[in-house]
Design a protein around this motif. Structure first.
Motif, PDB file in Angstrom:
ATOM      1  N   GLY A 183      -6.909  -1.237  -0.217  1.00 16.91           N
ATOM      2  CA  GLY A 183      -5.977  -0.143  -0.501  1.00 16.91           C
ATOM      3  C   GLY A 183      -5.650  -0.013  -1.972  1.00 16.91           C
ATOM      4  O   GLY A 183      -5.662   1.084  -2.532  1.00 16.91           O
ATOM      5  N   LEU A 184      -5.373  -1.142  -2.632  1.00 14.65           N
ATOM      6  CA  LEU A 184      -4.992  -1.094  -4.042  1.00 14.65           C
ATOM      7  C   LEU A 184      -6.197  -0.972  -4.962  1.00 14.65           C
ATOM      8  O   LEU A 184      -6.058  -0.566  -6.115  1.00 14.65           O
ATOM      9  CB  LEU A 184      -4.194  -2.349  -4.417  1.00 14.65           C
ATOM     10  N   GLY A 185      -7.367  -1.309  -4.451  1.00 14.64           N
ATOM     11  CA  GLY A 185      -8.542  -1.296  -5.312  1.00 14.64           C
ATOM     12  C   GLY A 185      -9.395  -0.061  -5.189  1.00 14.64           C
ATOM     13  O   GLY A 185     -10.458   0.020  -5.796  1.00 14.64           O
ATOM     14  N   SER A 186      -8.950   0.899  -4.407  1.00 16.70           N
ATOM     15  CA  SER A 186      -9.761   2.096  -4.193  1.00 16.70           C
ATOM     16  C   SER A 186      -8.933   3.341  -4.427  1.00 16.70           C
ATOM     17  O   SER A 186      -7.728   3.362  -4.217  1.00 16.70           O
ATOM     18  CB  SER A 186     -10.315   2.105  -2.756  1.00 16.70           C
TER      19      SER A 186
ATOM     20  N   VAL B 213       0.832  -1.203   0.000  1.00 18.96           N
ATOM     21  CA  VAL B 213       0.000   0.000   0.000  1.00 18.96           C
ATOM     22  C   VAL B 213       0.871   1.258   0.000  1.00 18.96           C
ATOM     23  O   VAL B 213       0.581   2.232  -0.710  1.00 18.96           O
ATOM     24  CB  VAL B 213      -0.953  -0.002   1.209  1.00 18.96           C
ATOM     25  N   VAL B 214       1.955   1.250   0.786  1.00 18.03           N
ATOM     26  CA  VAL B 214       2.864   2.403   0.806  1.00 18.03           C
ATOM     27  C   VAL B 214       3.471   2.618  -0.572  1.00 18.03           C
ATOM     28  O   VAL B 214       3.543   3.759  -1.072  1.00 18.03           O
ATOM     29  CB  VAL B 214       3.965   2.206   1.863  1.00 18.03           C
ATOM     30  N   ALA B 215       3.911   1.543  -1.220  1.00 16.52           N
ATOM     31  CA  ALA B 215       4.490   1.660  -2.571  1.00 16.52           C
ATOM     32  C   ALA B 215       3.462   2.221  -3.544  1.00 16.52           C
ATOM     33  O   ALA B 215       3.786   3.070  -4.388  1.00 16.52           O
ATOM     34  CB  ALA B 215       4.994   0.296  -3.041  1.00 16.52           C
ATOM     35  N   TRP B 216       2.224   1.756  -3.424  1.00 17.89           N
ATOM     36  CA  TRP B 216       1.171   2.272  -4.300  1.00 17.89           C
ATOM     37  C   TRP B 216       0.932   3.764  -4.079  1.00 17.89           C
ATOM     38  O   TRP B 216       0.761   4.529  -5.034  1.00 17.89           O
ATOM     39  CB  TRP B 216      -0.115   1.491  -4.055  1.00 17.89           C
ATOM     40  N   LEU B 217       0.937   4.199  -2.819  1.00 15.56           N
ATOM     41  CA  LEU B 217       0.736   5.616  -2.526  1.00 15.56           C
ATOM     42  C   LEU B 217       1.865   6.465  -3.096  1.00 15.56           C
ATOM     43  O   LEU B 217       1.634   7.553  -3.629  1.00 15.56           O
ATOM     44  CB  LEU B 217       0.633   5.823  -1.016  1.00 15.56           C
TER      45      LEU B 217
ATOM     46  N   ASP C  81       1.407   6.294  -7.053  1.00 17.71           N
ATOM     47  CA  ASP C  81       0.199   6.975  -7.504  1.00 17.71           C
ATOM     48  C   ASP C  81       0.247   8.474  -7.215  1.00 17.71           C
ATOM     49  O   ASP C  81      -0.231   9.280  -8.012  1.00 17.71           O
ATOM     50  CB  ASP C  81      -1.018   6.346  -6.827  1.00 17.71           C
ATOM     51  N   GLY C  82       0.817   8.837  -6.064  1.00 21.37           N
ATOM     52  CA  GLY C  82       0.900  10.247  -5.703  1.00 21.37           C
ATOM     53  C   GLY C  82       2.145  10.949  -6.198  1.00 21.37           C
ATOM     54  O   GLY C  82       2.309  12.141  -5.972  1.00 21.37           O
TER      55      GLY C  82
ATOM     56  N   LEU D  27      -7.970   7.509  -3.897  1.00 22.91           N
ATOM     57  CA  LEU D  27      -7.714   8.343  -2.728  1.00 22.91           C
ATOM     58  C   LEU D  27      -8.884   9.276  -2.476  1.00 22.91           C
ATOM     59  O   LEU D  27      -9.501   9.799  -3.401  1.00 22.91           O
ATOM     60  CB  LEU D  27      -6.436   9.175  -2.937  1.00 22.91           C
ATOM     61  N   GLU D  28      -9.192   9.475  -1.190  1.00 17.79           N
ATOM     62  CA  GLU D  28     -10.234  10.417  -0.822  1.00 17.79           C
ATOM     63  C   GLU D  28      -9.748  11.850  -1.007  1.00 17.79           C
ATOM     64  O   GLU D  28     -10.477  12.729  -1.419  1.00 17.79           O
ATOM     65  CB  GLU D  28     -10.636  10.191   0.641  1.00 17.79           C
ATOM     66  N   SER D  29      -8.463  12.094  -0.702  1.00 19.40           N
ATOM     67  CA  SER D  29      -7.911  13.448  -0.771  1.00 19.40           C
ATOM     68  C   SER D  29      -6.447  13.379  -1.150  1.00 19.40           C
ATOM     69  O   SER D  29      -5.631  12.867  -0.396  1.00 19.40           O
ATOM     70  CB  SER D  29      -8.080  14.170   0.569  1.00 19.40           C
ATOM     71  N   ASP D  30      -6.120  13.871  -2.347  1.00 17.70           N
ATOM     72  CA  ASP D  30      -4.719  13.906  -2.754  1.00 17.70           C
ATOM     73  C   ASP D  30      -3.911  14.816  -1.851  1.00 17.70           C
ATOM     74  O   ASP D  30      -2.722  14.594  -1.638  1.00 17.70           O
ATOM     75  CB  ASP D  30      -4.606  14.388  -4.208  1.00 17.70           C
ATOM     76  N   GLU D  31      -4.544  15.886  -1.328  1.00 18.38           N
ATOM     77  CA  GLU D  31      -3.812  16.827  -0.487  1.00 18.38           C
ATOM     78  C   GLU D  31      -3.319  16.166   0.788  1.00 18.38           C
ATOM     79  O   GLU D  31      -2.230  16.464   1.272  1.00 18.38           O
ATOM     80  CB  GLU D  31      -4.710  18.029  -0.153  1.00 18.38           C
TER      81      GLU D  31
END
Length: 315
Positions: free
Chosen positions: A277-280, A184-188, A191-192, A282-286
């Motif tokens: 985590g990987l299938g949803s 999940v951390v790697a995905w964040l 993705d971010g 982000l609620e807030s990019d900020e």
């Protein structure tokens, strides 16, 4: 700073608190102090203390806690270098000491406090992580957390999941926990686009990127771990409420007890963390961007790009 008492209680002090972005390059303590001095002259301030969330360093590459110039009555303090724990109380004491010293320049020849090479670097890193406030990641991961809770609720009553959880040893469960959080951390990060890259090939620039990336990873890991623990607690409560171990044991032809529910919730939390985590989105990019010093630096630059007076210093 409203509770700051002036050294001479016979005088009334006017204290102005300003919060603005430092311009780029202000991690260099000489640049930071120079910009504070320029702002003091511009505003006709008698004394100025700058508090910054940036890690300060000198020309020798040492990380600094504080730098003062009593003649110009200017000081800059790096908040992350305080270590994060009890930061507000430590910052108040430090500001009182700096103000008292600069109010009597003949008693203070100026000082530069450098952090210890190894222990100070870890202290700075921990201060940067706490300055990122990793618990604020939870609202930013709300959609992923809701998806993970839904996944966990369904998986908890699945007989195949019971069999898998019952077959896993404790070290496999630990590996599953670490792997799920790491994914999940790697995905964040990906993705971010949170990974910071050096601006040039200089050792200082590479060290800066390593420090920023380490603080980002630790911040994200802490935030995801908070979500993981919350997910485990909710899954465990759900399992204790809806499941009867004797009934499930009879269905699976195995001896199961309430202790197995703790193992089940553990396994489900790992699986649901990855699935949710990987299938949803982000609620807030900020909220995610706030976890990275490099992204906040980009935000500061964007704010300064629209500033009519970009040379001013701040915070």
């Amino acid at each position: 700073m409203s509770d700051l008492d002036p050294p001479d209680h016979g005088e009334a002090w006017d204290i102005t608190v300003v919060s603005e972005p430092f311009t780029t390059g202000s991690e260099d303590v000489g640049i930071a102090v120079g910009r504070l001095q320029a702002r003091a002259r511009e505003q006709d301030w008698d004394l100025v203390v700058g508090l910054t969330e940036l890690p300060l360093h000198d020309h020798e590459g040492r990380h600094l806690l504080v730098q003062t110039d009593p003649e110009q009555r200017t000081a800059v303090l790096s908040l992350p270098a305080l270590g994060g724990l009890r930061m507000h109380s430590r910052a108040r004491r430090a500001v009182r000491s700096l103000v008292s010293g600069m109010a009597n320049p003949e008693a203070d020849e100026g000082h530069r406090v450098a952090l210890p090479p190894v222990r100070g670097r870890w202290r700075l890193l921990m201060g940067m992580v706490l300055a990122n406030r990793p618990w604020l990641l939870v609202p930013g991961l709300k959609s992923a957390l809701v998806a993970a809770l839904a996944t966990g609720a369904v998986a908890t009553v699945n007989s195949t999941v019971w069999v898998l959880a019952n077959s896993l040893s404790w070290w496999r469960l630990v590996v599953a926990t670490i792997a799920s959080i790491a994914l999940v951390v790697a995905w964040l990060v990906i993705d971010g686009e949170l990974w910071d890259r050096p601006e040039d090939d200089s050792p200082r620039s590479r060290h800066r990127s390593r420090l920023y990336n380490a603080s980002t990873l630790l911040t994200l890991m802490t935030g995801v771990l908070i979500c993981y623990v919350a997910l485990y607690v909710v899954n465990l409560a759900w399992a204790l409420f809806v499941l009867d171990p004797d009934l499930m044991g009879g269905y699976l032809n195995a001896r199961l007890g309430y202790g197995d529910l703790f193992v089940l919730a553990w396994f489900v939390a790992s699986a649901a963390t990855v699935g949710g985590g990987l299938g949803s989105g982000l609620e807030s990019d900020e909220a995610i961007r706030a976890a990275a010093y490099s992204k906040r630096e980009e935000d500061r630059r964007e704010r300064l790009a629209g500033d009519p007076n970009p040379g001013r210093s701040a915070r």
